[in-house]
Design a protein around this motif. Structure first.
Motif, short mmCIF file in Angstrom:
data_model
loop_
_atom_site.label_atom_id
_atom_site.label_comp_id
_atom_site.label_asym_id
_atom_site.label_seq_id
_atom_site.Cartn_x
_atom_site.Cartn_y
_atom_site.Cartn_z
N ARG A 1 -5.40 0.68 7.39
CA ARG A 1 -4.02 0.12 7.16
C ARG A 1 -4.39 -0.52 5.80
NH1 ARG A 1 -3.24 -5.23 8.69
NH2 ARG A 1 -4.82 -6.27 9.95
N MET B 1 0.84 -1.19 0.01
CA MET B 1 0.04 -0.03 0.08
C MET B 1 0.86 1.32 0.06
SD MET B 1 -3.28 -0.74 0.02
CE MET B 1 -4.31 0.42 0.89
N GLN B 2 1.86 1.26 0.49
CA GLN B 2 3.06 2.29 0.76
C GLN B 2 3.28 2.66 -0.65
OE1 GLN B 2 3.05 -0.19 2.84
NE2 GLN B 2 2.80 0.70 4.83
N GLU C 1 0.39 4.30 -2.51
CA GLU C 1 0.16 5.48 -1.68
C GLU C 1 0.83 6.85 -2.41
OE1 GLU C 1 -1.31 7.02 2.45
OE2 GLU C 1 0.07 5.44 2.52
N ARG D 1 -5.59 7.57 2.96
CA ARG D 1 -5.65 6.28 3.74
C ARG D 1 -6.51 6.26 4.80
NH1 ARG D 1 -0.90 3.11 3.81
NH2 ARG D 1 -1.35 0.95 4.80
N TYR E 1 -6.60 6.51 11.83
CA TYR E 1 -6.69 7.41 10.45
C TYR E 1 -7.77 8.60 10.74
CZ TYR E 1 -3.71 4.07 8.50
OH TYR E 1 -2.55 3.23 8.28
N ILE F 1 -7.47 2.41 1.00
CA ILE F 1 -7.40 3.77 0.63
C ILE F 1 -8.97 4.16 -0.21
CG2 ILE F 1 -6.08 5.34 -1.01
CD1 ILE F 1 -3.68 3.66 -0.61
#
Length: 265
Positions: free
Chosen positions: A221, A204-205, A208, A218, A257, A224
């Motif tokens: 975890r 995901m990083q 993102e 996001r 978040y 998105i």
């Protein structure tokens, strides 16, 4: 005794009734709902939040496999496929599900499925179930299986409205605005754009970093969301929120978040 919230999905009323009666032998199984087709099941999963689902593979309209593609990964219950496929077809997906049952359903096999669900829920090991299902979804007709390698390269995410992913030797250009949400399980991600699902291998990083932070946020975890697709927001427990998208899908914004709420107000 903690109850296991269970949903039965089958287009045959007699089949649903048969499963309901057999499952009644297990005191910890609570049938919270039934659905006669994929569309009903989609709404039932969102509203009822079942932990376990007995899912008929062959249904008119939205079949069992297409239903899985439509759902956010975190909403997919532990899934037991119920199918009339022969053993050759079963072998193709047996390893991806919690279990499978061949029609007509055998009581002993049903009991095994229930015991597997108990063990998985007791161990709280559901993430690997989502990952196996995502791998399986990647093999289904109508799913675009792609690789995250070369995703946008060093391109500035604010520079354009396209998301570029590498699919084998091809480069696919996806309209960023068409992306509703992205979810992940393990090393796999699903980009849900319009009515298509692109399954990627990566983190995901990585993804993102390639998205415009003014348009995508996001919220979990493993999720998105496209902020422009959020139609409604309602508070939940412990500072969490549920986000309703324009497609009818519902995603959870976790309390970790909560700072992203300001982007939605």
């Amino acid at each position: 005794m903690k109850k296991i919230r269970t949903l039965i999905v089958d287009d045959e009323a007699l089949a649903r009734r048969g499963l309901e009666l057999r499952l009644g032998r297990h005191e910890d199984i609570e049938i919270v709902g039934e659905a006669g087709n994929g569309r009903e099941a989609f709404h039932a999963i969102s509203a009822l939040r079942p932990q376990l689902m007995f899912l008929d593979v062959q249904m008119p309209g939205i079949d069992g496999f297409e239903l899985l593609r439509m759902l956010p990964a975190a909403q997919i219950p532990l899934t037991v496929f119920v199918t009339a496929y022969d053993h050759y077809a079963i072998a193709a997906f047996a390893a991806s599900a919690l279990d499978y049952l061949l029609k007509p359903v055998d009581d002993a096999r049903l009991d095994e499925s229930v015991e597997r669900a108990r063990s998985r829920l007791a161990a709280r090991k559901t993430e690997d179930h989502y990952e196996r299902l995502l791998k399986f979804i990647a093999t289904l007709p109508g799913t675009h299986r792609s690789k995250v390698d070369g995703l946008l390269g060093d391109e500035d995410p604010r520079a354009g409205s396209k998301l570029t992913i590498k699919d084998g030797h091809r480069l696919l250009r996806i309209d960023a605005d068409s992306v509703r949400w992205i979810d992940a399980a393990g090393d796999y991600m699903c980009i849900h754009a319009n009515d298509e699902t692109h399954v990627l291998r990566g983190t995901m990083q990585q993804l993102e970093r390639r998205l415009d932070p003014h348009k995508f946020a996001r919220i979990h975890r493993s999720a998105i969301v496209n902020l422009g697709r959020v139609k409604e927001m309602r508070p939940h427990l412990n500072g969490e929120y549920f986000l309703l998208l324009d497609s009818g899908h519902e995603l959870k914004l976790s309390r970790s978040y909560r700072d992203k709420i300001k982007l939605l107000t």
